[in-house]
Scaffold this active site. Structure first.
Site, PDB file in Angstrom:
ATOM      1  CD  GLU A 166      -0.959  38.836  17.178  1.00 26.18           C
ATOM      2  OE1 GLU A 166      -1.537  37.739  17.279  1.00 26.18           O
ATOM      3  OE2 GLU A 166       0.269  38.937  17.099  1.00 26.18           O
ATOM      4  CD  GLU A 347       2.869  40.052  20.365  1.00 27.18           C
ATOM      5  OE1 GLU A 347       2.978  38.960  19.780  1.00 27.18           O
ATOM      6  OE2 GLU A 347       1.882  40.372  21.032  1.00 27.18           O
TER       7      GLU A 347
HETATM    8  C1  FCB Z   1       1.185  36.505  19.186  1.00 29.34           C
HETATM    9  C2  FCB Z   1       0.423  36.851  20.435  1.00 29.34           C
HETATM   10  C3  FCB Z   1       1.219  36.657  21.691  1.00 29.34           C
HETATM   11  C4  FCB Z   1       2.030  35.381  21.625  1.00 29.34           C
HETATM   12  C5  FCB Z   1       2.862  35.349  20.375  1.00 29.34           C
HETATM   13  C6  FCB Z   1       3.756  34.147  20.260  1.00 29.34           C
HETATM   14  O1  FCB Z   1       0.282  36.164  18.186  1.00 29.34           O
HETATM   15  O2  FCB Z   1      -0.012  38.193  20.393  1.00 29.34           O
HETATM   16  O3  FCB Z   1       0.332  36.646  22.771  1.00 29.34           O
HETATM   17  O4  FCB Z   1       1.188  34.303  21.705  1.00 29.34           O
HETATM   18  O5  FCB Z   1       2.019  35.392  19.264  1.00 29.34           O
END
Ligand code: FCB
Length: 440
Positions: A166, A347
């Site tokens: 990210e 994620e």
């Molecule tokens: C993302 C991050 C991860 C965690 C989630 C909730 O942005 O990559 O580390 O904090 O959010």
């Protein structure tokens, strides 16, 4: 159950990151990172929490690996802490740091779980921050060295590499809003940082390519589908530009070798970004990748004035609107606009406040519903032609949620921090059956 079966070979996983779970911040030659500095700065983290101990995974990784096996995970996404490999961000790699990840990777293979390693999940060596951090082009070059050291040690044993987790979050939270390390509020710096993060990504891809070997590699982007808040032309125009900053800046540079013209225009020809782009940089950034890692949490609704509004119920994380269709939209859009590059969801998840019950249960029904609905959206995207390979829940276990400290619990597995006991939540049991059935 919804009766939605996934293609054979679809990969189910879960994700974590080094600073959020490992603890052991002073062991085996680890140097300090910007998150050590930031979390130890009074007022920065809710409750004064730090990652000093976190989920103590550095010491408990073997038990955690057994839990992953019990869940039936086929893939585990973790990150490598740069300051464990190079305490000051330069020089010969620290063998004890590498050994930890060697043990972790070997333990995954022993249990039939594919390692997916992120090279950078925000824990920049503090020494490099002191030398200018990501504002300094040299840090991107340092990153290539670090990546090369990691590939040399682990390259043959890790089938999938992700470069930078990210980049946008570092830009926005670290350099625009300032609630993440290094805590700056400097738009000019922020966009130059974005370029250097993209450059670092490209240099790491080249480092892997020049070694040869079996590993695949790609970037990990948190993509936010952007929708106009109303039907006015002004909202449509504002949404397009917003999407440029949120999504196209990162996707276009890696996948087409250009930064979006509307964003460059908006920043102006004298911006530090515009002045920081050198000939050849975009060729490096656009070095072909093998896959795209997509992280999805929330949509964004953009007003005519370029602000944002909330359209759907939010989670404990006030920035997160729960909208599973957004995942479908962003996956299909990426495939439509950039071609059929393999995609991994690296994620997706929800924080919940459910407490540990007296009978050692955590009834996180909200997480089950959230994941079921998002997995169903992913299924629909596959049916409509998206080459989606895998789905990783954020997170395997509760952990240090950055500025929110330990207050937000994102895990399938509950961590009782005083004792470090792990308890499978209802969602973990549910996810085990999803994996076993290859279906929701
Ligand atoms: C993302 C991050 C991860 C965690 C989630 C909730 O942005 O990559 O580390 O904090 O959010």
């Amino acid at each position: 159950p919804l009766g939605l079966r996934f293609p054979d070979g679809f990969v189910w996983g879960a994700a974590t990151s080094a600073y959020q779970i490992e603890g052991a911040t002073k062991e085996d030659g680890r140097g300090e990172s910007v998150w050590d500095t930031f979390s130890h700065t009074p007022g920065r983290i809710k409750g004064g929490d730090t990652g000093d101990v976190a989920a103590d995974h550095y010491h408990r990784y073997a038990g955690d690996l057994d839990l992953m096996r019990d869940l039936g995970l086929r893939s585990y996404r973790f990150s490598i802490a740069w300051p464990r490999i190079q305490a000051d961000g330069a020089g010969a790699p620290n063998q004890r740091g590498l050994d930890f990840y060697r043990r972790l990777v070997a333990g995954l293979h022993e249990r039939g779980i594919a390692p997916m390693a992120t090279l950078f999940h925000w824990d920049l060596p503090q020494a490099l921050q002191d030398a200018g951090g990501w504002e300094s082009r040299d840090v991107a070059l340092r990153f290539a060295d670090y990546a090369d050291a990691v590939f040399t040690a682990l390259g043959d044993d890790v089938p999938v590499w992700l470069t930078i987790n990210e980049p946008k979050t570092v830009v926005q939270n670290g350099y625009l809003q300032g609630h993440h390390a290094p805590g700056r509020q400097d738009p000019e710096a922020a966009h130059l940082v974005a370029h250097h993060l993209q450059l670092a990504h490209g240099l790491a891809v080249q480092a892997l390519r020049s070694r040869g070997g079996p590993g695949r590699i790609g970037p990990a982007f948190n993509l936010h589908p952007c929708y106009p808040a109303d039907s006015s032309p002004a909202a449509a125009a504002a949404t397009t530009l917003y999407d440029g900053y949120e999504n196209r800046f990162y996707l276009d540079s890696v996948l087409t070798g250009r930064y979006p013209a509307d964003v460059l225009d908006d920043l102006g020809p004298d911006s530090r970004l515009a002045r920081g782009i050198r000939d050849g940089d975009l060729d490096i950034i656009a070095t072909p990748v093998d896959l795209l890692a997509v992280q999805y949490y929330t949509p964004i609704y953009v007003t005519a004035a370029g602000g944002t509004v909330t359209r759907w119920p939010t989670s404990q994380a006030d920035w997160q609107q729960i909208h599973p269709d957004g995942l479908y939209d962003i996956l299909t859009r990426v495939t439509r606009d950039y071609g059929p590059l393999p995609i991994s969801i690296t994620e997706n998840g929800l924080p919940t406040t459910d407490a540990l019950g007296p009978d050692d249960t955590v009834d996180d029904a909200g997480r089950v519903t959230f994941l079921r609905d998002h997995i169903a959206a992913a299924h629909r995207a596959i049916a409509d032609g998206v080459p989606l390979e895998s789905f990783h829940v954020w997170s395997l276990m509760d952990n240090f949620e950055w500025a929110e400290g330990y207050d937000q619990r994102w895990g399938l597995i509950h961590v009782d921090y005083p004792t470090q006991r792990r308890i499978l939540k209802r969602s973990a049991h549910w996810y085990r059956s999803v994996i076993a059935d290859n279906a929701v």
